[in-house]
Write a protein that holds these residues in place. Structure first.
Motif, short mmCIF file in Angstrom:
data_model
loop_
_atom_site.label_atom_id
_atom_site.label_comp_id
_atom_site.label_asym_id
_atom_site.label_seq_id
_atom_site.Cartn_x
_atom_site.Cartn_y
_atom_site.Cartn_z
N GLN A 85 32.46 -6.78 -24.94
CA GLN A 85 32.38 -7.43 -23.63
C GLN A 85 33.65 -7.21 -22.82
O GLN A 85 33.59 -7.01 -21.59
CB GLN A 85 32.13 -8.94 -23.83
CG GLN A 85 31.72 -9.70 -22.59
CD GLN A 85 32.91 -10.33 -21.84
OE1 GLN A 85 34.06 -10.29 -22.31
NE2 GLN A 85 32.63 -10.89 -20.68
N GLN A 86 34.79 -7.19 -23.48
CA GLN A 86 36.06 -7.06 -22.79
C GLN A 86 36.46 -5.62 -22.48
O GLN A 86 37.15 -5.37 -21.49
CB GLN A 86 37.17 -7.73 -23.61
CG GLN A 86 37.19 -9.24 -23.49
CD GLN A 86 37.58 -9.68 -22.08
OE1 GLN A 86 38.75 -9.67 -21.71
NE2 GLN A 86 36.58 -10.05 -21.28
N GLY A 88 34.13 -2.79 -22.71
CA GLY A 88 33.04 -1.92 -22.30
C GLY A 88 32.78 -0.80 -23.28
O GLY A 88 32.12 0.19 -22.96
N SER A 114 24.88 -4.73 -23.13
CA SER A 114 26.11 -5.43 -22.75
C SER A 114 27.03 -5.73 -23.94
O SER A 114 28.25 -5.57 -23.83
CB SER A 114 25.76 -6.74 -22.04
OG SER A 114 24.99 -7.59 -22.88
N GLY A 118 28.36 -1.70 -24.53
CA GLY A 118 28.92 -1.56 -23.20
C GLY A 118 28.59 -0.20 -22.59
O GLY A 118 27.82 0.58 -23.15
N PRO A 141 28.65 -9.31 -13.66
CA PRO A 141 29.20 -9.65 -14.98
C PRO A 141 28.43 -10.75 -15.71
O PRO A 141 28.45 -10.80 -16.94
CB PRO A 141 30.63 -10.11 -14.66
CG PRO A 141 30.96 -9.50 -13.34
CD PRO A 141 29.66 -9.46 -12.59
N THR A 162 32.71 -15.47 -12.76
CA THR A 162 32.74 -15.26 -14.21
C THR A 162 33.49 -16.37 -14.91
O THR A 162 33.06 -16.89 -15.95
CB THR A 162 33.39 -13.90 -14.54
OG1 THR A 162 32.65 -12.86 -13.90
CG2 THR A 162 33.42 -13.66 -16.03
N GLN A 170 35.85 -9.11 -16.83
CA GLN A 170 35.72 -7.78 -17.42
C GLN A 170 36.47 -6.78 -16.53
O GLN A 170 35.91 -6.25 -15.57
CB GLN A 170 34.24 -7.39 -17.54
CG GLN A 170 33.46 -8.28 -18.50
CD GLN A 170 31.97 -7.97 -18.50
OE1 GLN A 170 31.33 -7.90 -17.46
NE2 GLN A 170 31.42 -7.76 -19.68
N TRP A 172 37.31 -3.82 -17.03
CA TRP A 172 36.82 -2.45 -17.04
C TRP A 172 35.87 -2.19 -15.88
O TRP A 172 35.65 -1.02 -15.49
CB TRP A 172 36.14 -2.12 -18.37
CG TRP A 172 34.99 -3.00 -18.77
CD1 TRP A 172 35.02 -4.04 -19.65
CD2 TRP A 172 33.62 -2.92 -18.30
NE1 TRP A 172 33.78 -4.62 -19.77
CE2 TRP A 172 32.90 -3.94 -18.96
CE3 TRP A 172 32.96 -2.09 -17.42
CZ2 TRP A 172 31.54 -4.15 -18.74
CZ3 TRP A 172 31.59 -2.29 -17.19
CH2 TRP A 172 30.90 -3.32 -17.84
N ARG A 173 35.31 -3.23 -15.31
CA ARG A 173 34.41 -3.05 -14.17
C ARG A 173 35.14 -2.51 -12.93
O ARG A 173 34.49 -2.04 -11.99
CB ARG A 173 33.71 -4.37 -13.82
CG ARG A 173 32.64 -4.77 -14.83
CD ARG A 173 31.87 -6.01 -14.40
NE ARG A 173 30.82 -6.34 -15.35
CZ ARG A 173 29.57 -5.88 -15.30
NH1 ARG A 173 29.22 -5.07 -14.31
NH2 ARG A 173 28.68 -6.22 -16.20
#
Length: 335
Positions: A85-86, A88, A114, A118, A141, A162, A170, A172-173
Motif C-alpha cells: 500500500q505504501q 506500490g 491494491s 500495487g 487512494p 486519505t 500513498q 508513490w501516486r
C-alpha cells in the motif's frame, strides 16, 4: 485459436478471503472459464484479508476442482500488504508472484491489485494483459471517490481525505510509477459506461472497452436455492446485500423501515459498520441482520423479495448485486 487458453487472475481478495462483489465476480469468471475447458490459476493475498478482517474467513474454497488458487502468505503477515500500500510494489510477495507467472500464460487478468502488488505488479509476466477496474483505485487512494466518507468527491483533496479514513498517504501516486506501469496493460475492461466516463474525466487516457459483468448459468449452479436458517417468514420483505459500511448508505434506510412495520428489511452481509446499524435498528422487529449467506440462500432471498435496495452514498461502478437481482426478476431501488 482452437486450443484451450491459460489464464491467470490476479486480485487482492478471492473467496473466502473477501468482502464484496468484485471477488465474487472473479470467482465466477474463473470457474466459468474452467467449465469451458480453459486452464485458470488465481493469485490473491490472504494477508490483506487478515489485515482488514482481523480473523479467518468462515468457509473454505468452493471452486471447480480444476481452478488452481494461490493464496499468498508472507512470514511478515500484515506488514506485507501494508508495504505494498505504501510503496506500490509487491515487496514481500514479488518472488512468489513471479514464480507462478513463470509457468506461462496466454492471458493475465488483473482485478483489484491494491494490496497484492500495487501498480508494479502490472509489469510482471509476459502475456496479453487485461485489467478490470472494479473500483476507482486508479484515480482515488480510498478506491471509492467519497470525500472524507461523507459525500461524492468532485474536487480531489487526496492527502487530507486519505488521512480522514485513517490511512497513510500513498506518496508513490505523485511519481511516474502508476502511469509507467499502466502502459504494460493491453486493454482495460470497464464494467459500465459510467466507469469509462469517470476514469476519463479524471484524466486517465487508457485503452478502455466496455465489457459488462456476467452471471454464470443459475440452472447449473451447484447450490440449490434454500432459505437461510431461522428466516422469519411473514410480511413482504425488501433486501439489502453487501458490505455493512457507512458508504453503502444503509443508515438512511433503516429509519424508513422503523416507521413502516408492514414490510420487513432483510440485511445480508457483514462489515465494520454493523454495530452502529444494529443500534439504529434496535427494537424494530421487522429489521433482520442475516450475516454472511451462501449463494443458494441469496438466490432464495432474491426470488422472494419485493425489491433490492442499493442506497450507496458513493459512486458505484456496476454493482454485482443489481445484476444478480435482475437475473431473478427482482426490481431494484437505487439512490
Amino acid at each position: 485459436m482452437n486450443r484451450p487458453l491459460r489464464f491467470c487472475m490476479i486480485t487482492t481478495f478471492y473467496p473466502p478471503y473477501h468482502f464484496g462483489g468484485d471477488a465474487i465476480f472473479v470467482q465466477a469468471l474463473a470457474n466459468e472459464l474452467v467449465f469451458r475447458g480453459h486452464h485458470v490459476e488465481v493469485i490473491h493475498c490472504r494477508d490483506a484479508y487478515r489485515l482488514l478482517a482481523r480473523h479467518e474467513p468462515p468457509n473454505g474454497y468452493e471452486d471447480h476442482p480444476n481452478v488452481i488458487v494461490h493464496g499468498l502468505e508472507s512470514r511478515f503477515g500484515w506488514l506485507s500488504p501494508m508495504a505494498t500500500q505504501q510503496t506500490g510494489r509487491p515487496l514481500f510477495k514479488g518472488k512468489a508472484i513471479e514464480q507462478v507467472l513463470s509457468r506461462g500464460f496466454d492471458v493475465i487478468h488483473y482485478h483489484n491489485i491494491s494490496l497484492v502488488g500495487g501498480p508494479q505488479i502490472l509489469t510482471i509476466g509476459d502475456a496479453i494483459k487485461l485489467y478490470t477496474p472494479h473500483e476507482f483505485w486508479l484515480t482515488c487512494p480510498t478506491h471509492v471517490l467519497l470525500r472524507r466518507n461523507r459525500e461524492p468527491c468532485t474536487q480531489p483533496r487526496c492527502v487530507a481525505c486519505t488521512l480522514s479514513y485513517g490511512r497513510p498517504p500513498q506518496w508513490w501516486r505523485y511519481s511516474d510509477l502508476l502511469p509507467s506501469s499502466l502502459r504494460h496493460v493491453d486493454r482495460f475492461l470497464a464494467p459500465s459506461r459510467f466507469s469509462m466516463e469517470m476514469h476519463r474525466a479524471h484524466g486517465l487516457e487508457l485503452p478502455l472497452v466496455h465489457l459488462p459483468y456476467f452471471l454464470p448459468n443459475m440452472d447449473s449452479s451447484r447450490e440449490v436455492a434454500s432459505p437461510p436458517p431461522g428466516l422469519a417468514a411473514g410480511s413482504p420483505y425488501f433486501l439489502f446485500v453487501g458490505r455493512l459500511e457507512r458508504l453503502k448508505g444503509l443508515q438512511t434506510v433503516i429509519p424508513v423501515f422503523r416507521n413502516y412495520p408492514k414490510a420487513q428489511l432483510f440485511i445480508a452481509g457483514k462489515g465494520d459498520y454493523e454495530g452502529p446499524l444494529r443500534a439504529l435498528a434496535a427494537g424494530a422487529d421487522n429489521i433482520h441482520f442475516l450475516g454472511h449467506l451462501r449463494r443458494g440462500e441469496l438466490r432464495f432471498l432474491y426470488t422472494g423479495a419485493v425489491g433490492l435496495i442499493v442506497p450507496s452514498m458513493c459512486y458505484e461502478m456496476s454493482p454485482f448485486v443489481v445484476i444478480e437481482a435482475f437475473a431473478h426478476g427482482t426490481p431494484v431501488i437505487v439512490r
